[in-house]
Motif scaffolding. Structure first.
Motif, PDB file in Angstrom:
ATOM      1  N   VAL A 158      -9.532   0.563   2.479  1.00 33.73           N
ATOM      2  CA  VAL A 158      -9.519   1.405   3.674  1.00 33.73           C
ATOM      3  C   VAL A 158      -8.492   2.529   3.524  1.00 33.73           C
ATOM      4  N   ALA A 159      -7.381   2.233   2.823  1.00 32.18           N
ATOM      5  CA  ALA A 159      -6.330   3.226   2.616  1.00 32.18           C
ATOM      6  C   ALA A 159      -6.656   4.204   1.489  1.00 32.18           C
ATOM      7  N   GLY A 160      -7.795   4.032   0.827  1.00 32.97           N
ATOM      8  CA  GLY A 160      -8.184   4.939  -0.255  1.00 32.97           C
ATOM      9  C   GLY A 160      -7.481   4.662  -1.572  1.00 32.97           C
ATOM     10  N   GLU A 161      -6.862   3.480  -1.694  1.00 33.40           N
ATOM     11  CA  GLU A 161      -6.147   3.130  -2.919  1.00 33.40           C
ATOM     12  C   GLU A 161      -7.133   2.717  -4.020  1.00 33.40           C
ATOM     13  N   LYS A 162      -6.769   3.016  -5.267  1.00 33.59           N
ATOM     14  CA  LYS A 162      -7.620   2.693  -6.409  1.00 33.59           C
ATOM     15  C   LYS A 162      -6.954   1.627  -7.273  1.00 33.59           C
ATOM     16  N   VAL A 208       0.830  -1.211   0.000  1.00 32.34           N
ATOM     17  CA  VAL A 208       0.000   0.000   0.000  1.00 32.34           C
ATOM     18  C   VAL A 208       0.860   1.254   0.000  1.00 32.34           C
ATOM     19  N   THR A 209       1.940   1.232   0.782  1.00 34.04           N
ATOM     20  CA  THR A 209       2.817   2.411   0.910  1.00 34.04           C
ATOM     21  C   THR A 209       3.975   2.401  -0.079  1.00 34.04           C
ATOM     22  N   ASP A 210       3.940   1.481  -1.034  1.00 29.71           N
ATOM     23  CA  ASP A 210       4.912   1.408  -2.137  1.00 29.71           C
ATOM     24  C   ASP A 210       6.331   1.063  -1.686  1.00 29.71           C
ATOM     25  N   ILE A 244       1.810 -12.043  -2.366  1.00 28.98           N
ATOM     26  CA  ILE A 244       0.842 -13.087  -2.676  1.00 28.98           C
ATOM     27  C   ILE A 244      -0.052 -13.239  -1.460  1.00 28.98           C
ATOM     28  N   MET A 245      -1.322 -12.963  -1.627  1.00 28.89           N
ATOM     29  CA  MET A 245      -2.260 -13.009  -0.505  1.00 28.89           C
ATOM     30  C   MET A 245      -3.662 -13.124  -1.060  1.00 28.89           C
ATOM     31  N   GLY A 246      -4.571 -13.706  -0.285  1.00 25.52           N
ATOM     32  CA  GLY A 246      -5.956 -13.823  -0.692  1.00 25.52           C
ATOM     33  C   GLY A 246      -6.621 -12.474  -0.881  1.00 25.52           C
ATOM     34  N   ASP A 247      -7.814 -12.499  -1.474  1.00 28.84           N
ATOM     35  CA  ASP A 247      -8.448 -11.233  -1.863  1.00 28.84           C
ATOM     36  C   ASP A 247      -8.990 -10.425  -0.697  1.00 28.84           C
ATOM     37  N   TRP A 248      -8.859 -10.949   0.542  1.00 25.02           N
ATOM     38  CA  TRP A 248      -9.165 -10.108   1.694  1.00 25.02           C
ATOM     39  C   TRP A 248      -8.207  -8.922   1.775  1.00 25.02           C
ATOM     40  N   ALA A 249      -7.053  -9.049   1.112  1.00 25.19           N
ATOM     41  CA  ALA A 249      -6.110  -7.923   1.093  1.00 25.19           C
ATOM     42  C   ALA A 249      -6.719  -6.705   0.414  1.00 25.19           C
ATOM     43  N   ARG A 250      -7.653  -6.916  -0.493  1.00 23.38           N
ATOM     44  CA  ARG A 250      -8.253  -5.785  -1.205  1.00 23.38           C
ATOM     45  C   ARG A 250      -8.943  -4.828  -0.243  1.00 23.38           C
ATOM     46  N   GLY A 251      -9.482  -5.365   0.848  1.00 24.21           N
ATOM     47  CA  GLY A 251     -10.111  -4.501   1.834  1.00 24.21           C
ATOM     48  C   GLY A 251      -9.135  -3.516   2.453  1.00 24.21           C
ATOM     49  N   VAL A 276     -21.690 -14.571  -2.927  1.00 24.59           N
ATOM     50  CA  VAL A 276     -21.995 -15.976  -3.205  1.00 24.59           C
ATOM     51  C   VAL A 276     -23.183 -16.112  -4.143  1.00 24.59           C
ATOM     52  N   ARG A 277     -23.791 -15.001  -4.523  1.00 23.31           N
ATOM     53  CA  ARG A 277     -24.901 -15.030  -5.467  1.00 23.31           C
ATOM     54  C   ARG A 277     -24.622 -14.027  -6.581  1.00 23.31           C
ATOM     55  N   ASP A 278     -25.123 -14.330  -7.784  1.00 26.85           N
ATOM     56  CA  ASP A 278     -24.778 -13.488  -8.929  1.00 26.85           C
ATOM     57  C   ASP A 278     -25.880 -12.513  -9.319  1.00 26.85           C
ATOM     58  N   ASP A 279     -26.860 -12.317  -8.421  1.00 28.44           N
ATOM     59  CA  ASP A 279     -27.926 -11.364  -8.716  1.00 28.44           C
ATOM     60  C   ASP A 279     -27.822 -10.117  -7.842  1.00 28.44           C
ATOM     61  N   VAL A 280     -26.597  -9.805  -7.402  1.00 29.50           N
ATOM     62  CA  VAL A 280     -26.411  -8.631  -6.547  1.00 29.50           C
ATOM     63  C   VAL A 280     -26.104  -7.411  -7.396  1.00 29.50           C
ATOM     64  N   ASP A 281     -26.223  -6.253  -6.784  1.00 28.37           N
ATOM     65  CA  ASP A 281     -25.980  -4.988  -7.472  1.00 28.37           C
ATOM     66  C   ASP A 281     -24.479  -4.787  -7.638  1.00 28.37           C
ATOM     67  N   MET A 282     -23.990  -4.972  -8.875  1.00 28.24           N
ATOM     68  CA  MET A 282     -22.560  -4.876  -9.132  1.00 28.24           C
ATOM     69  C   MET A 282     -22.085  -3.444  -9.388  1.00 28.24           C
ATOM     70  N   SER A 283     -22.967  -2.469  -9.214  1.00 30.20           N
ATOM     71  CA  SER A 283     -22.524  -1.082  -9.373  1.00 30.20           C
ATOM     72  C   SER A 283     -21.519  -0.701  -8.298  1.00 30.20           C
ATOM     73  N   LEU A 284     -21.509  -1.449  -7.193  1.00 26.48           N
ATOM     74  CA  LEU A 284     -20.565  -1.184  -6.110  1.00 26.48           C
ATOM     75  C   LEU A 284     -19.216  -1.858  -6.338  1.00 26.48           C
ATOM     76  N   ALA A 285     -19.153  -2.817  -7.255  1.00 32.02           N
ATOM     77  CA  ALA A 285     -17.942  -3.615  -7.433  1.00 32.02           C
ATOM     78  C   ALA A 285     -16.824  -2.806  -8.078  1.00 32.02           C
ATOM     79  N   ASP A 286     -15.600  -2.957  -7.579  1.00 32.22           N
ATOM     80  CA  ASP A 286     -14.464  -2.324  -8.232  1.00 32.22           C
ATOM     81  C   ASP A 286     -13.883  -3.284  -9.275  1.00 32.22           C
ATOM     82  N   ASP A 287     -12.824  -2.840  -9.937  1.00 30.12           N
ATOM     83  CA  ASP A 287     -12.276  -3.625 -11.046  1.00 30.12           C
ATOM     84  C   ASP A 287     -11.747  -4.982 -10.585  1.00 30.12           C
TER      85      ASP A 287
END
Length: 412
Positions: A273-277, A254-256, A262-269, A340-351
């Motif tokens: 939180v750090a405001g990274e895009k 995060v701080t470069d 190598i880490m699971g996708d919980w790292a994305r959180g 776990v379901r594919d009928d959720v609102d994906m407008s919130l999803a990031d790349d």
């Protein structure tokens, strides 16, 4: 988007009907203690409390093993919590066999969990012998590498398309004053990253033959190359890794200060939180990019049996809330996982979430989480071996493979 509170309130009303039930406190044990994890679990707590009456009582215990152990002790000691986080797999099979969990089948049938939860392997973790014993809340994949875009730019090298490309660029990153490979010292971190490399090198089919089918001949033939390649990573880690937990390691990216973890996708959180895009500050890489994979790990919540009908009613309300489509979108966007379901609102999803959903959409890209096949004891032995090999340069590849094969041969 419609108000989440109004939607889940309707769900609760439908669930409880006209029967008046007094309010209850529901104690929830979990191990989500990092910044990103706390942001995610707060979604559940907020949305449950918003339903009115019942209250989420938070008991956070650092470390998955510690939290699971505390839950088991509480249940066996006759003082069960209202809900508890586990990972999908064999960790709670004795609780099911002992009749210690609330049967969620009627609720799951009413809400069609079997039809909305995907892929099917996610349901299999909770749907045992025709009964639902837990609720899956996310799909977590270990198979990610997290890269600092500024760190790679500083070194003048491109983001890698494979782990081989990364290792080739590591000396240049190191010369630029960047830690090429960030990793923490806990055995599960080391073993998890090792497993990602294993899948990348062997592919889904060979990995499954080794870990699920216990193909010892294949393990003897293929694992020497994996251990050899894994040892290359160590020379590009830093001296501070031994005493560092996973989220502090993520913070190096995060701080470069570090190029890749190598880490699971919980790292994305943590990046969130750090405001990274994504695509600007960091990259989520499924390597090799020519054949990306995801694992179907994640988190489930089980609900120990209670003697108080009010608590049981609140447990069912909580389970329904956790699987609600809008809550799924809010929670998983904060957590870094996939719904776990594919009928959720994906407008919130990031790349990054969208990339994971695209990968998991093709069944050939899905690698089952090894915890579905291996017991806690076997998993612990695998973790210890990976950590020993990482820490002890005197341990040869041949010795590591021999021990690996022995663990598989004696796995229960």
């Amino acid at each position: 988007m419609k108000s989440v509170v109004s939607v889940v309130a309707v769900v609760a009303a439908a669930l409880l009907g006209s029967t008046a039930v007094r309010a209850a406190d529901v104690e929830v044990i979990h191990w989500w203690t990092s910044g990103g994890e706390q942001a995610a679990v707060s979604v559940f707590a907020r949305e449950f409390d918003a339903l009115g009456g019942d209250k989420w009582v938070d008991t956070a215990i650092a470390g998955g093993e510690n939290a699971r152990s505390a839950t088991l002790q509480r249940i066996l000691g006759g003082d069960p919590p209202g809900a508890a986080q586990f990972n999908p797999g064999r960790q709670y099979e004795e609780l099911i066999a002992g009749g210690m969990l609330l049967d969620l089948t009627d609720l799951a049938t009413k809400e069609n969990w079997g039809g909305i939860i995907r892929p099917a392997s996610i349901s299999a973790a909770c749907l045992v012998d025709g009964h639902w014993w837990c609720v899956p809340v996310n799909i977590h994949s270990w198979n990610w590498a997290w890269a600092s875009i500024p760190a790679f730019e500083k070194a003048g090298v491109a983001l890698p398309n494979s782990f081989e490309e990364f290792l080739a660029s590591a000396p240049t990153l190191q010369a630029a004053g960047v830690i090429p490979f960030a990793i923490g010292g806990e055995s599960w971190q080391i073993s998890g990253a090792f497993g990602v490399l294993q899948t990348s090198m062997l592919g889904v089919e060979k990995r499954e033959k080794i870990l699920k089918d216990k193909d010892l001949d294949l393990a003897k033939a293929e694992m020497p190359a994996v251990f050899t390649k894994w040892r290359e990573f160590k020379q590009y880690s830093d001296a501070g890794s031994a005493n560092r937990n996973w989220n502090d390691t993520t913070n190096l990216v995060v701080t470069d200060q570090a190029a890749l973890q190598i880490m699971g996708d919980w790292a994305r959180g943590e990046f969130g939180v750090a405001g990274e895009k994504p695509g600007v500050d960091y990259a989520c890489l499924a390597l090799p990019t020519a054949a990306p994979t995801v694992t179907t790990g994640g988190d489930i919540f089980l609900f120990p049996k209670q003697s108080d009908p009010a608590v049981e009613a609140a447990q069912l309300k909580m389970a329904s809330m956790m699987i609600n489509p809008q809550v799924q979108a809010l929670f998983n966007n904060a957590k870094g996982s996939m719904p776990v379901r594919d009928d959720v609102d994906m407008s919130l999803a990031d790349d990054c979430m969208k990339k994971g959903l695209a990968i998991i959409g093709d069944e050939k890209n899905v690698a089952q989480d090894a915890g579905r096949w291996l017991s806690n004891d076997t998993t612990g032995q695998m973790n210890d071996l990976a950590a020993q090999f990482w820490a002890d340069d005197a341990m040869t590849v041949d010795a590591a493979v021999e021990q690996y094969v022995s663990i598989l041969q004696n796995a229960d």
